[in-house]
Scaffold this motif. Structure first.
Motif, PDB file in Angstrom:
ATOM      1  N   ILE A  51       0.866  -1.175   0.000  1.00 12.49           N
ATOM      2  CA  ILE A  51       0.000   0.000   0.000  1.00 12.49           C
ATOM      3  C   ILE A  51       0.904   1.226   0.000  1.00 12.49           C
ATOM      4  O   ILE A  51       1.747   1.394   0.884  1.00 12.49           O
ATOM      5  N   PHE A  52       0.738   2.057  -1.012  1.00 10.50           N
ATOM      6  CA  PHE A  52       1.548   3.256  -1.196  1.00 10.50           C
ATOM      7  C   PHE A  52       0.750   4.470  -0.750  1.00 10.50           C
ATOM      8  O   PHE A  52      -0.354   4.718  -1.252  1.00 10.50           O
ATOM      9  N   THR A  53       1.272   5.247   0.181  1.00 10.39           N
ATOM     10  CA  THR A  53       0.603   6.445   0.663  1.00 10.39           C
ATOM     11  C   THR A  53       1.215   7.676  -0.004  1.00 10.39           C
ATOM     12  O   THR A  53       2.434   7.868   0.025  1.00 10.39           O
ATOM     13  N   THR A  54       0.352   8.485  -0.632  1.00  9.17           N
ATOM     14  CA  THR A  54       0.788   9.718  -1.278  1.00  9.17           C
ATOM     15  C   THR A  54      -0.027  10.881  -0.716  1.00  9.17           C
ATOM     16  O   THR A  54      -0.943  10.684   0.099  1.00  9.17           O
ATOM     17  N   SER A  55       0.264  12.071  -1.187  1.00  8.25           N
ATOM     18  CA  SER A  55      -0.461  13.253  -0.716  1.00  8.25           C
ATOM     19  C   SER A  55      -1.925  13.232  -1.134  1.00  8.25           C
ATOM     20  O   SER A  55      -2.763  13.907  -0.538  1.00  8.25           O
ATOM     21  N   SER A  56      -2.248  12.438  -2.147  1.00  8.81           N
ATOM     22  CA  SER A  56      -3.625  12.376  -2.637  1.00  8.81           C
ATOM     23  C   SER A  56      -4.379  11.134  -2.167  1.00  8.81           C
ATOM     24  O   SER A  56      -5.509  10.900  -2.571  1.00  8.81           O
ATOM     25  N   GLY A  57      -3.746  10.315  -1.334  1.00 12.57           N
ATOM     26  CA  GLY A  57      -4.428   9.128  -0.824  1.00 12.57           C
ATOM     27  C   GLY A  57      -3.527   7.900  -0.863  1.00 12.57           C
ATOM     28  O   GLY A  57      -2.318   8.007  -0.727  1.00 12.57           O
ATOM     29  N   GLN A  58      -4.139   6.742  -1.082  1.00 16.36           N
ATOM     30  CA  GLN A  58      -3.402   5.495  -1.097  1.00 16.36           C
ATOM     31  C   GLN A  58      -3.694   4.716  -2.375  1.00 16.36           C
ATOM     32  O   GLN A  58      -4.782   4.828  -2.951  1.00 16.36           O
ATOM     33  N   SER A  59      -2.718   3.952  -2.808  1.00 16.49           N
ATOM     34  CA  SER A  59      -2.915   3.051  -3.943  1.00 16.49           C
ATOM     35  C   SER A  59      -2.286   1.716  -3.611  1.00 16.49           C
ATOM     36  O   SER A  59      -1.493   1.591  -2.675  1.00 16.49           O
ATOM     37  N   PHE A  60      -2.660   0.707  -4.403  1.00 16.25           N
ATOM     38  CA  PHE A  60      -2.225  -0.661  -4.133  1.00 16.25           C
ATOM     39  C   PHE A  60      -1.458  -1.208  -5.320  1.00 16.25           C
ATOM     40  O   PHE A  60      -1.858  -1.038  -6.476  1.00 16.25           O
ATOM     41  N   CYS A  61      -0.338  -1.868  -5.035  1.00 12.15           N
ATOM     42  CA  CYS A  61       0.456  -2.534  -6.072  1.00 12.15           C
ATOM     43  C   CYS A  61       1.085  -3.791  -5.489  1.00 12.15           C
ATOM     44  O   CYS A  61       1.015  -4.025  -4.273  1.00 12.15           O
ATOM     45  N   GLY A  62       1.715  -4.562  -6.351  1.00 13.59           N
ATOM     46  CA  GLY A  62       2.476  -5.718  -5.910  1.00 13.59           C
ATOM     47  C   GLY A  62       3.955  -5.400  -5.840  1.00 13.59           C
ATOM     48  O   GLY A  62       4.390  -4.287  -6.144  1.00 13.59           O
ATOM     49  N   GLY A  63       4.721  -6.391  -5.446  1.00 12.87           N
ATOM     50  CA  GLY A  63       6.164  -6.260  -5.384  1.00 12.87           C
ATOM     51  C   GLY A  63       6.779  -7.631  -5.197  1.00 12.87           C
ATOM     52  O   GLY A  63       6.066  -8.628  -5.029  1.00 12.87           O
ATOM     53  N   SER A  64       8.115  -7.685  -5.211  1.00 15.82           N
ATOM     54  CA  SER A  64       8.823  -8.947  -5.051  1.00 15.82           C
ATOM     55  C   SER A  64       9.954  -8.784  -4.052  1.00 15.82           C
ATOM     56  O   SER A  64      10.709  -7.801  -4.105  1.00 15.82           O
ATOM     57  N   ILE A  65      10.099  -9.763  -3.164  1.00 14.99           N
ATOM     58  CA  ILE A  65      11.209  -9.779  -2.218  1.00 14.99           C
ATOM     59  C   ILE A  65      12.466 -10.206  -2.973  1.00 14.99           C
ATOM     60  O   ILE A  65      12.504 -11.291  -3.556  1.00 14.99           O
ATOM     61  N   ILE A  66      13.499  -9.352  -2.972  1.00 13.05           N
ATOM     62  CA  ILE A  66      14.744  -9.738  -3.638  1.00 13.05           C
ATOM     63  C   ILE A  66      15.886  -9.903  -2.635  1.00 13.05           C
ATOM     64  O   ILE A  66      16.950 -10.422  -2.990  1.00 13.05           O
ATOM     65  N   SER A  67      15.693  -9.459  -1.400  1.00 12.32           N
ATOM     66  CA  SER A  67      16.653  -9.689  -0.316  1.00 12.32           C
ATOM     67  C   SER A  67      15.928  -9.419   0.990  1.00 12.32           C
ATOM     68  O   SER A  67      14.735  -9.074   0.990  1.00 12.32           O
ATOM     69  N   ASN A  68      16.631  -9.526   2.116  1.00 11.40           N
ATOM     70  CA  ASN A  68      15.960  -9.290   3.398  1.00 11.40           C
ATOM     71  C   ASN A  68      15.729  -7.820   3.688  1.00 11.40           C
ATOM     72  O   ASN A  68      15.134  -7.474   4.709  1.00 11.40           O
ATOM     73  N   GLN A  69      16.157  -6.928   2.756  1.00 11.82           N
ATOM     74  CA  GLN A  69      15.921  -5.508   2.975  1.00 11.82           C
ATOM     75  C   GLN A  69      15.380  -4.756   1.757  1.00 11.82           C
ATOM     76  O   GLN A  69      15.160  -3.544   1.836  1.00 11.82           O
ATOM     77  N   TRP A  70      15.115  -5.478   0.659  1.00  7.59           N
ATOM     78  CA  TRP A  70      14.686  -4.777  -0.553  1.00  7.59           C
ATOM     79  C   TRP A  70      13.499  -5.462  -1.222  1.00  7.59           C
ATOM     80  O   TRP A  70      13.456  -6.683  -1.336  1.00  7.59           O
ATOM     81  N   ILE A  71      12.563  -4.606  -1.710  1.00  4.28           N
ATOM     82  CA  ILE A  71      11.398  -5.044  -2.480  1.00  4.28           C
ATOM     83  C   ILE A  71      11.479  -4.388  -3.849  1.00  4.28           C
ATOM     84  O   ILE A  71      11.665  -3.162  -3.962  1.00  4.28           O
ATOM     85  N   LEU A  72      11.338  -5.175  -4.905  1.00  3.13           N
ATOM     86  CA  LEU A  72      11.339  -4.674  -6.282  1.00  3.13           C
ATOM     87  C   LEU A  72       9.903  -4.432  -6.718  1.00  3.13           C
ATOM     88  O   LEU A  72       9.033  -5.302  -6.545  1.00  3.13           O
ATOM     89  N   THR A  73       9.614  -3.261  -7.280  1.00  2.00           N
ATOM     90  CA  THR A  73       8.259  -2.922  -7.707  1.00  2.00           C
ATOM     91  C   THR A  73       8.325  -2.008  -8.922  1.00  2.00           C
ATOM     92  O   THR A  73       9.380  -1.848  -9.540  1.00  2.00           O
ATOM     93  N   ALA A  74       7.196  -1.405  -9.289  1.00  2.00           N
ATOM     94  CA  ALA A  74       7.131  -0.514 -10.453  1.00  2.00           C
ATOM     95  C   ALA A  74       7.318   0.934 -10.034  1.00  2.00           C
ATOM     96  O   ALA A  74       6.843   1.359  -8.975  1.00  2.00           O
ATOM     97  N   ALA A  75       7.982   1.711 -10.879  1.00  2.00           N
ATOM     98  CA  ALA A  75       8.200   3.123 -10.583  1.00  2.00           C
ATOM     99  C   ALA A  75       6.889   3.894 -10.513  1.00  2.00           C
ATOM    100  O   ALA A  75       6.740   4.802  -9.680  1.00  2.00           O
ATOM    101  N   HIS A  76       5.922   3.549 -11.375  1.00  2.38           N
ATOM    102  CA  HIS A  76       4.677   4.315 -11.350  1.00  2.38           C
ATOM    103  C   HIS A  76       3.882   4.078 -10.067  1.00  2.38           C
ATOM    104  O   HIS A  76       3.010   4.871  -9.721  1.00  2.38           O
ATOM    105  N   CYS A  77       4.208   3.008  -9.349  1.00  3.97           N
ATOM    106  CA  CYS A  77       3.592   2.778  -8.040  1.00  3.97           C
ATOM    107  C   CYS A  77       4.258   3.648  -6.975  1.00  3.97           C
ATOM    108  O   CYS A  77       3.588   4.279  -6.154  1.00  3.97           O
TER     109      CYS A  77
END
Length: 261
Positions: A51-77
Motif C-alpha cells: 500500500i503506497f501512501t501519497t499526498s492524494s491518498g493510497q494506492s495498491f500494487c504488488g512487489g517482489s522480495i529480492i533480499s531481506n531488505q529490498w522489495i522490487l516494484t514498479a516506478a509508477h507505483c
C-alpha cells in the motif's frame, strides 16, 4: 477512452495504462487475475502486497522480495509515495499465520523513469530493518539473461479480476502466459525499448492492482524473476492485448548497484 489513456496515446503512441489501483475496500470476488487461479499459501513466497501512501491518498500494487531488505516494484507505483505498508508471506490481504507486515518510507525510483511513456518503470523499496525468512517469506532470484519469446511465464497479484470489478481482490491469483517478441508487441503499442518484455495468453492478463508484481519463469526454488508488471492496453484488461513488463535482466546492473543484490 478515459482522459489518461487519451493523453498517453497522443503523447507516446503507446496505447497502454499503468496498473496501480486506488485503494478501495478489499472485496473478495469469485473471479481471478483475468481467468487465472487462486494461489495456495506459500506458492509465491517472494510476493509482496504494497500500500503506497501519497499526498492524494493510497494506492495498491504488488512487489517482489529480492533480499531481506529490498522489495522490487514498479516506478509508477512508488512515484510520489511518502510511506509504504508491505504485507509478506500471505496469499490474502487479511493477516494470517506466518505473515509479516512492515512499514518504511524509503524508495529508489529508476533515475530515467518516464511517467509519460512508462520507460524504465522500476523502483526499489528499502526496508528499515532486515526481515526474517521462513517457509512463506523468501527472496526470488533475479534474471541476468534476456528472456526469449515463446517462454512460459507466470504472473501473480491481487489485481482486479475483470474490467468491471470495483477493486482488488482479497486472494492472490496467478496466471500462466507466454512471452512474445518486442516486434510482435509493438504491433499493439508502437515502438518499445529493450527494457520492456510483453506476454500474452488466451483471454488471460494482468489488471489494475497487479502493477509492480513479479513475472517469473519456473516455480518454487527454481523460480526466476524476469519482469515487473507495468502496463496493459487502455482498451481494457480483457481486450486480449498483450500485457507489458519491465525486463528484469535489462535492469540487473542498476538493481545490483542500488541494493548490492
Amino acid at each position: 477512452m478515459n482522459l489518461l489513456a487519451f493523453f498517453l496515446l497522443c503523447v507516446t503512441q503507446i496505447w497502454a495504462l499503468p496498473l496501480n489501483e486506488k485503494i478501495t475496500p478489499f472485496n473478495a470476488t469469485s473471479g481471478r487475475i483475468i481467468n487465472g487461479s487462486p494461489a495456495s499459501k506459500g506458492q509465491f513466497p517472494w510476493q509482496a502486497a504494497v500500500i503506497f501512501t501519497t499526498s492524494s491518498g493510497q494506492s495498491f500494487c504488488g512487489g517482489s522480495i529480492i533480499s531481506n531488505q529490498w522489495i522490487l516494484t514498479a516506478a509508477h507505483c512508488a512515484r510520489g509515495a511518502t510511506s509504504f505498508t508491505i504485507y509478506l508471506g500471505t496469499n490474502t490481504l487479511t493477516p494470517d499465520s506466518g505473515s509479516t507486515t512492515v512499514t518504511t518510507t524509503r524508495a529508489v525510483i529508476h533515475p530515467s523513469y518516464n511517467p509519460s511513456t512508462l520507460a524504465n518503470d522500476v523502483a526499489l523499496i528499502q526496508l528499515t530493518s532486515p526481515i526474517t525468512f521462513n517457509t512463506y517469506v523468501q527472496p526470488i532470484t533475479l534474471a541476468s539473461s534476456t528472456l526469449g519469446s515463446g517462454v512460459s511465464v507466470t504472473v501473480s497479484g491481487w489485481g482486479k479480476t475483470s474490467d468491471s470489478a470495483s477493486g482488488v481482490t482479497n486472494t492472490l491469483n496467478y496466471v500462466t502466459l507466454s512471452s512474445i517478441t518486442n516486434t510482435q508487441c509493438s504491433n499493439y503499442y508502437g515502438s518499445l525499448g529493450s527494457g520492456v518484455v510483453c506476454a500474452t495468453g488466451a483471454s488471460k492478463s494482468t489488471c489494475n492492482g497487479d502493477s509492480g508484481g513479479p513475472l517469473v519463469t519456473g516455480s518454487g526454488s527454481n523460480a526466476v524473476h524476469v519482469g515487473v508488471v507495468s502496463f496493459v492496453s487502455s482498451r481494457g484488461c480483457e481486450s486480449g492485448y498483450p500485457s507489458g513488463y519491465s525486463r528484469t535482466a535489462y535492469y540487473r546492473d542498476w538493481i545490483r548497484t542500488t541494493t548490492g543484490v
